[in-house]
Design a protein around this motif. Structure first.
Motif, PDB file in Angstrom:
ATOM      1  N   PRO B  49       0.821  -1.223   0.000  1.00  0.00           N
ATOM      2  CA  PRO B  49       0.000   0.000   0.000  1.00  0.00           C
ATOM      3  C   PRO B  49       0.858   1.279   0.000  1.00  0.00           C
ATOM      4  O   PRO B  49       2.037   1.257   0.351  1.00  0.00           O
ATOM      5  N   THR B  50       0.246   2.393  -0.403  1.00  0.00           N
ATOM      6  CA  THR B  50       0.986   3.653  -0.514  1.00  0.00           C
ATOM      7  C   THR B  50       1.520   4.129   0.844  1.00  0.00           C
ATOM      8  O   THR B  50       2.439   4.934   0.889  1.00  0.00           O
ATOM      9  N   SER B  51       0.951   3.623   1.956  1.00  0.00           N
ATOM     10  CA  SER B  51       1.483   4.003   3.275  1.00  0.00           C
ATOM     11  C   SER B  51       2.930   3.534   3.418  1.00  0.00           C
ATOM     12  O   SER B  51       3.696   4.078   4.213  1.00  0.00           O
ATOM     13  N   ALA B  52       3.302   2.526   2.620  1.00  0.00           N
ATOM     14  CA  ALA B  52       4.681   2.031   2.663  1.00  0.00           C
ATOM     15  C   ALA B  52       5.576   2.762   1.650  1.00  0.00           C
ATOM     16  O   ALA B  52       6.760   2.468   1.541  1.00  0.00           O
ATOM     17  N   ALA B  53       5.004   3.705   0.916  1.00  0.00           N
ATOM     18  CA  ALA B  53       5.768   4.351  -0.159  1.00  0.00           C
ATOM     19  C   ALA B  53       6.592   5.529   0.334  1.00  0.00           C
ATOM     20  O   ALA B  53       6.233   6.193   1.309  1.00  0.00           O
ATOM     21  N   VAL B  54       7.700   5.757  -0.321  1.00  0.00           N
ATOM     22  CA  VAL B  54       8.557   6.910  -0.061  1.00  0.00           C
ATOM     23  C   VAL B  54       8.840   7.550  -1.421  1.00  0.00           C
ATOM     24  O   VAL B  54       9.051   6.838  -2.399  1.00  0.00           O
ATOM     25  N   SER B  55       8.836   8.868  -1.470  1.00  0.00           N
ATOM     26  CA  SER B  55       9.087   9.540  -2.741  1.00  0.00           C
ATOM     27  C   SER B  55      10.387  10.320  -2.689  1.00  0.00           C
ATOM     28  O   SER B  55      10.696  10.951  -1.677  1.00  0.00           O
ATOM     29  N   ALA B  56      11.122  10.274  -3.765  1.00  0.00           N
ATOM     30  CA  ALA B  56      12.348  11.063  -3.885  1.00  0.00           C
ATOM     31  C   ALA B  56      12.159  12.012  -5.050  1.00  0.00           C
ATOM     32  O   ALA B  56      11.781  11.602  -6.142  1.00  0.00           O
ATOM     33  N   ARG B  57      12.371  13.289  -4.806  1.00  0.00           N
ATOM     34  CA  ARG B  57      12.145  14.283  -5.850  1.00  0.00           C
ATOM     35  C   ARG B  57      13.344  15.220  -5.916  1.00  0.00           C
ATOM     36  O   ARG B  57      13.865  15.646  -4.884  1.00  0.00           O
ATOM     37  N   ARG B  58      13.784  15.529  -7.132  1.00  0.00           N
ATOM     38  CA  ARG B  58      14.911  16.464  -7.312  1.00  0.00           C
ATOM     39  C   ARG B  58      14.510  17.867  -6.868  1.00  0.00           C
ATOM     40  O   ARG B  58      13.454  18.364  -7.255  1.00  0.00           O
ATOM     41  N   ASP B  59      15.381  18.496  -6.084  1.00  0.00           N
ATOM     42  CA  ASP B  59      15.154  19.890  -5.695  1.00  0.00           C
ATOM     43  C   ASP B  59      15.628  20.810  -6.798  1.00  0.00           C
ATOM     44  O   ASP B  59      16.376  20.388  -7.676  1.00  0.00           O
ATOM     45  N   VAL B  60      15.201  22.102  -6.739  1.00  0.00           N
ATOM     46  CA  VAL B  60      15.677  23.045  -7.754  1.00  0.00           C
ATOM     47  C   VAL B  60      17.192  23.224  -7.682  1.00  0.00           C
ATOM     48  O   VAL B  60      17.855  23.443  -8.688  1.00  0.00           O
ATOM     49  N   ASP B  61      17.778  23.120  -6.454  1.00  0.00           N
ATOM     50  CA  ASP B  61      19.235  23.314  -6.340  1.00  0.00           C
ATOM     51  C   ASP B  61      20.016  22.013  -6.518  1.00  0.00           C
ATOM     52  O   ASP B  61      21.176  21.917  -6.149  1.00  0.00           O
ATOM     53  N   GLY B  63      19.643  19.019  -5.169  1.00  0.00           N
ATOM     54  CA  GLY B  63      19.586  18.031  -4.113  1.00  0.00           C
ATOM     55  C   GLY B  63      18.398  17.108  -4.272  1.00  0.00           C
ATOM     56  O   GLY B  63      17.615  17.250  -5.215  1.00  0.00           O
ATOM     57  N   VAL B  64      18.251  16.129  -3.426  1.00  0.00           N
ATOM     58  CA  VAL B  64      17.127  15.214  -3.482  1.00  0.00           C
ATOM     59  C   VAL B  64      16.325  15.344  -2.191  1.00  0.00           C
ATOM     60  O   VAL B  64      16.888  15.314  -1.097  1.00  0.00           O
TER      61      VAL B  64
END
Lengths: 413, 120
Positions: B49-61, B63-64
């Motif tokens: 389920p999505t409760s187990a999900a983690v998201s990684a997104r690139r920052d504008v500078d 970083g992650v």
């Protein structure tokens, strides 16, 4: 001579574009390349027919030239090992380089229509691709027909073609179990082209004859290709019966003449005969399709000696059946208008007022116009004026606006 | 042949509220679906389920930024997938139509070919 050739080529462009393109896509399996080759064939026709005369079968000549050109291009590309992005094609299709003689050309056209109207494309894209690829309209003409800007139309057509390639939308007639749903989607596209032409959504002319003719042509092609089906027969009947009134929809001064005031002796009798025959064919199927029922309504009008003598109860019955087959607010609106004719304006107004809350009809000009008409006939002038003003606010066709304004004037202050 | 990813979207609240017996029945149905389409289905998994999900997104500078949860919040989320091989879209859609997904639907996405087409 040149003028004659130019007009023969123009005529072949209007009538045969989809036919020639469909046969050429078989060779290229690439819509853009096929379009280029067909364009070149028409350009060659202009010069070659001027010198050597018009061939007996212009469409066969054009198809042969376009396909020969396509074969050349494809061979050259193949030797460069630059594989074409293929339009997915049925494996049972005959090899691409087979001569056109003896092949089932109409089937090609049907494949093209079904490709353009695939349910995975949005409806606007389906209409755009059909007008462009099956009818041969230019991007500018397609944009004008659908009331969008030319860049927007160009982008939509490009996106549609890209999706056909990327998702491998197949170039074939759908299998029998999917045919009814797919045919319905195609009929809706053709019907949309017809209604856009029959009463232009905006502008200073009531009709767009070019679109009406395209729609009639497409409906005829579909009926010829699928003669046993009720939908295509019904749609063609509907178009013929409705369009038979084209000369009487406006008065000599250009103003709108409602159905109740039209001179029925000037309706196109030959077209009505053909429409009635087709409507009969369409209605023999059970259960009746939506277009067969719409054609049946048009047939009741075509048979009636006059507005008052129209079989209104029969029309109400037909709309009741249609609401079961195809429930829609617009069908409910048409039913309410027929109820007003069959049982008087008070009953019609009551039926309309049930629809006022319908969100899909909010801003639909014919709801306000129909309410205004019933209120006027009931002598409720004040409310009728309000309703006419409401209808005017949402009507963009100049001829229809003028009609509503004249009714509003008749009511006085 | 082309490849398509069938993304199964589901209303997580409804599926996670299923009785164990109903959930087992659904799993059985999925197995029957896979058996029926064995020549087409390359692989397929059910996701936690999505409760187990983690998201990684690139920052504008550059970083992650790591955050809790699914990438896009919505009621219907990706619950699983199948990778199928099909001759064309119609064949892929025919398979997609058989995926037993009572509270949601299936999105069909063509896998982009390794060698991009000229104007893709």
């Amino acid at each position: 001579m040149d003028a004659t050739v130019a007009s023969v080529v123009a005529d072949a462009h209007r009538r045969q574009w989809g036919f020639v393109l469909a046969a050429t896509v078989r060779v290229t399996r690439d819509l853009d390349l096929a379009e280029e080759c067909v364009q070149e064939a028409y350009a060659q026709a202009l010069t070659q027919w001027a010198g050597g005369g018009v061939p007996d079968r212009p469409e066969a000549w054009l198809t042969t030239v376009a396909r020969r050109r396509a074969v050349d291009v494809v061979r050259r590309r193949d030797t460069l090992r630059d594989k074409l992005p293929l339009l997915a094609e049925d494996d049972t299709a005959p090899p691409a380089d087979q001569d056109i003689a003896g092949r089932d050309i109409p089937d090609d056209r049907l494949r093209l229509i079904f490709t353009c109207c695939h349910p995975s494309l949005d409806v606007d894209t389906r209409v755009g691709l059909t007008l462009r690829l099956v009818c041969g309209l230019s991007t500018a003409e397609t944009a004008r027909a659908l009331l969008v800007s030319e860049p927007a139309m160009a982008a939509r057509i490009t996106r549609g073609k890209k999706k056909i390639k990327a998702a491998r939308i197949p170039y074939r007639e759908p299998p029998p179990e999917e045919l009814p749903a797919r045919v319905d989607a195609v009929l809706d596209v053709v019907h949309l082209v017809f209604s856009t032409g029959y009463t232009a959504p905006s502008g200073d002319r009531l009709q767009r004859r070019d679109l009406v003719e395209r729609a009639e042509h497409l409906a005829r092609v579909l009926h010829q290709l699928l003669p046993g089906r009720s939908g295509p027969a019904g749609l063609l009947a509907l178009i013929l019966l409705t369009d038979a009134r084209r000369h009487t929809r406006t008065r000599p001064d250009g103003s709108l003449a409602p159905l109740s005031e039209q001179d029925r002796t000037r309706w196109d009798a030959a077209q009505i005969q053909e429409g009635l025959r087709l409507a009969g064919t369409a209605l023999r199927h059970r259960p009746p399709t939506r277009y067969a029922l719409m054609a049946a309504v048009a047939a009741v009008h075509a048979r009636a000696p006059g507005w008052e003598a129209t079989d209104w109860p029969r029309i109400v019955d037909l709309y009741d059946t249609m609401l079961r087959v195809w429930p829609s607010p617009v069908v409910a609106l048409n039913r309410a208008i027929a109820v007003g004719q069959a049982r008087g304006p008070a009953a019609g107004l009551a039926a309309l007022d049930e629809l006022v809350a319908e969100r899909q009809l909010a801003g639909y000009q014919y709801l306000a116009a129909a309410r205004a008409d019933f209120l006027r006939r009931l002598g409720r002038a004040g409310e009728a004026r309000t309703a006419y003003r409401e209808a005017l606010r949402v009507t963009e066709n100049a001829v229809e606006r003028e009609f509503l304004e004249s009714r509003l004037e008749e009511l006085g202050d | 042949m082309a490849e398509y990813l069938l993304l199964i979207y589901e209303d997580e609240a409804r599926t996670s509220a299923l009785e164990p017996a109903d959930d087992a029945a659904l799993v059985d149905e999925f197995q029957r679906f896979m058996a029926r389409n064995a020549t087409r289905v390359r692989e397929g998994r059910r996701l936690a389920p999505t409760s187990a999900a983690v998201s990684a997104r690139r920052d504008v500078d550059g970083g992650v930024r790591i955050s809790d949860g699914a990438f896009v919040e919505s009621k219907e989320v990706v619950a699983g997938y199948f990778l199928v091989e099909a001759a064309d879209l119609d064949e892929a859609l025919a398979v997609a139509g058989q995926v037993p997904v009572p509270h949601g639907g299936v999105e069909v996405r063509p896998i982009r070919s390794v060698r991009p087409t000229p104007d893709a």
